[in-house]
Design an enzyme around this catalytic site. Structure first.
Site, PDB file in Angstrom:
ATOM      1  N   LYS A 185       0.850  -1.201   0.000  1.00 23.63           N
ATOM      2  CA  LYS A 185       0.000   0.000   0.000  1.00 23.63           C
ATOM      3  C   LYS A 185       0.886   1.252   0.000  1.00 23.63           C
ATOM      4  O   LYS A 185       2.085   1.176   0.274  1.00 23.63           O
ATOM      5  CB  LYS A 185      -0.900  -0.021   1.238  1.00 23.63           C
ATOM      6  N   TYR A 232      15.883  29.897   9.958  1.00 21.23           N
ATOM      7  CA  TYR A 232      14.690  30.567  10.493  1.00 21.23           C
ATOM      8  C   TYR A 232      14.628  30.467  12.017  1.00 21.23           C
ATOM      9  O   TYR A 232      14.971  29.436  12.588  1.00 21.23           O
ATOM     10  CB  TYR A 232      13.422  29.897   9.954  1.00 21.23           C
TER      11      TYR A 232
HETATM   12  C1  LIG Z   1      -0.199  -1.802   6.882  1.00 20.79           C
HETATM   13  C2  LIG Z   1      -0.731  -3.114   7.273  1.00 20.79           C
HETATM   14  C3  LIG Z   1       0.113  -4.235   7.379  1.00 20.79           C
HETATM   15  C4  LIG Z   1       1.620  -4.131   7.303  1.00 20.79           C
HETATM   16  O1  LIG Z   1       2.093  -3.629   8.540  1.00 20.79           O
HETATM   17  P1  LIG Z   1       3.641  -3.384   8.828  1.00 20.79           P
HETATM   18  O2  LIG Z   1       3.686  -2.940  10.243  1.00 20.79           O
HETATM   19  O3  LIG Z   1       4.087  -2.310   7.883  1.00 20.79           O
HETATM   20  O4  LIG Z   1       4.347  -4.663   8.585  1.00 20.79           O
HETATM   21  C5  LIG Z   1      -0.473  -5.459   7.604  1.00 20.79           C
HETATM   22  N1  LIG Z   1      -1.821  -5.583   7.753  1.00 20.79           N
HETATM   23  C6  LIG Z   1      -2.653  -4.510   7.696  1.00 20.79           C
HETATM   24  C7  LIG Z   1      -4.115  -4.710   7.899  1.00 20.79           C
HETATM   25  C8  LIG Z   1      -2.144  -3.254   7.464  1.00 20.79           C
HETATM   26  O5  LIG Z   1      -2.955  -2.195   7.434  1.00 20.79           O
END
Ligand SMILES: *Cc1c(COP(=O)(O)O)cnc(C)c1O
Length: 390
Positions: free
Chosen positions: A55, A280
């Site tokens: 994702k 800044y």
């Molecule tokens: C993002 C996600 C993962 C992966 O998690 P990580 O901590 O990046 O390994 C797995 N399952 C679900 C439902 C997620 O939303």
């Protein structure tokens, strides 16, 4: 590090620079390291299959490139958050199993559901409403389409309850659903803290839910969950961050290889006498006569403003030819200043590339200085850095 190939990327068209030579900062994605990380995670279990969570543009590393590299490393099952991400993976991998974690995203119209079906994506359904919608849609099409069910074991973000698991399994024992459930899953809230009591609670609740669907494959472990041991593995591992080299388990050595390396060029250097303020807000003052370098990167490039420093608090560091150099003062929109007083002058010529994070500066260290986690830095990288793929 020298790139062996630059894959065509949807990113390149939008990056601030048309070529490596003209780029102020470079994001190098090491696909061999990604593949090695996948194989390492897959080897942590004796019985489960290993999927890949890709994702958010594969955690900022590039969705298509990551999907292809992971597929070549043996991965067959992928998780995205949005149907559009799934479509992009489908274009590259016609045979992959692709789950959409956010489920029936959109307005629930035939157009929205049809998009999921048209690309053979499997929605992860997490409520009775979603189940009813999917059921009605399958009925209308006369197709028994696959999906996953998400159960909530303690995160309270997505998913059906244990009571729903009992209700559904009873209902389906008498009338089988007109869609196919190919996976049941849940998500751990605290796996990055191995001793957190919620891990065991979630495991027990998931076991109870799974008992309702004994023939359906089950998945619980994200990256950190894999390291909680084989009780947590079930049938399918679901790592994300560890694939991309991020730290999965808090306060433990990170066994993963860095996948993303962000480098930026020195634009100019200057000598500043003792007692002058920098950047800044004049938040940090030179404690000695100093040499400073200004880098072509800032928070608009995804290098977080909170990683900067002041007289009160240290900021993140960067890496130049074997030397660590601290950030000096606030990170600005397009520029960041570092202290190079202790580094030989010939190593800090304008045009020199400086590692912001990568094999020498852990992305999680930068994140810790910015009060966040590696996930946020990777997924914030945006489009300004010129991307190259090894
Ligand atoms: C993002 C996600 C993962 C992966 O998690 P990580 O901590 O990046 O390994 C797995 N399952 C679900 C439902 C997620 O939303």
């Amino acid at each position: 590090m020298s790139p062996t190939s630059i894959l065509p990327s949807s990113h390149i068209a939008f990056t601030a620079a048309p070529s490596e030579a003209t780029a102020g900062s470079l994001l190098t994605i090491d696909l061999a390291a990604l593949a090695a990380n996948y194989r390492f995670l897959a080897s942590q279990t004796d019985h489960a299959e290993c999927s890949a969570v890709i994702k958010a543009d594969a955690y900022g590393t590039g969705l298509e490139q990551a999907a292809i590299a992971l597929s070549e490393a043996g991965c067959r099952v992928f998780f995205v958050a949005h149907p559009r991400e799934g479509e992009r993976v489908r274009t590259q991998l016609p045979d992959a199993t692709i789950y959409v974690l956010n489920g029936l995203v959109g307005d629930h119209s035939d157009e929205a559901l049809g998009y999921i079906c048209a690309h053979s994506l499997r929605p992860v359904l997490g409520s009775y409403e979603e189940i009813d919608l999917w059921q009605a849609y399958c009925e209308r099409l006369g197709l028994k389409m696959p999906c996953a069910l998400h159960f909530d074991t303690g995160m309270n973000r997505m998913g059906l309850s244990l009571k729903a698991a009992h209700t559904l399994s009873e209902r389906w024992a008498s009338t089988p659903p007109n869609f196919e459930v190919t996976l049941i899953m849940s998500h751990l809230a605290c796996a990055d803290e191995p001793n957190h009591p919620l891990n065991k609670d979630q495991l027990e609740r998931f076991r109870a839910m799974r008992a309702c669907f004994p023939t359906i494959p089950a998945s619980l472990a994200n990256s950190a969950g894999i390291f909680l041991g084989s009780d947590f593995h079930f049938d399918l591992l679901r790592p994300g961050i560890a694939l991309y080299g991020g730290q999965a388990v808090n306060k433990a050595p990170n066994p993963m290889q860095a996948v993303a390396t962000l480098e930026s060029r020195i634009l100019s250097t200057r000598k500043v006498p003792k007692g002058w303020s920098v950047s800044y807000g004049a938040c940090e003052v030179t404690k000695r006569e100093s040499r400073l370098a200004t880098l072509c990167i800032g928070y608009a490039d995804g290098y977080l403003r909170a990683a900067g420093s002041s007289d009160e608090s240290k900021g993140a560091s960067v890496w130049i030819a074997g030397h660590r150099a601290p950030i000096f003062g606030r990170v600005t929109m397009d520029l960041t200043i570092i202290d190079i007083t202790d580094i030989p002058e010939e190593l800090t010529e304008p045009g020199t590339l400086v590692e912001m994070f990568g094999p020498n500066i852990a992305v999680d260290d930068v994140a810790a200085h910015a009060g966040t986690i590696g996930y946020e830095i990777l997924t914030s990288l945006g489009l300004r850095a010129y991307r190259r793929y090894l």
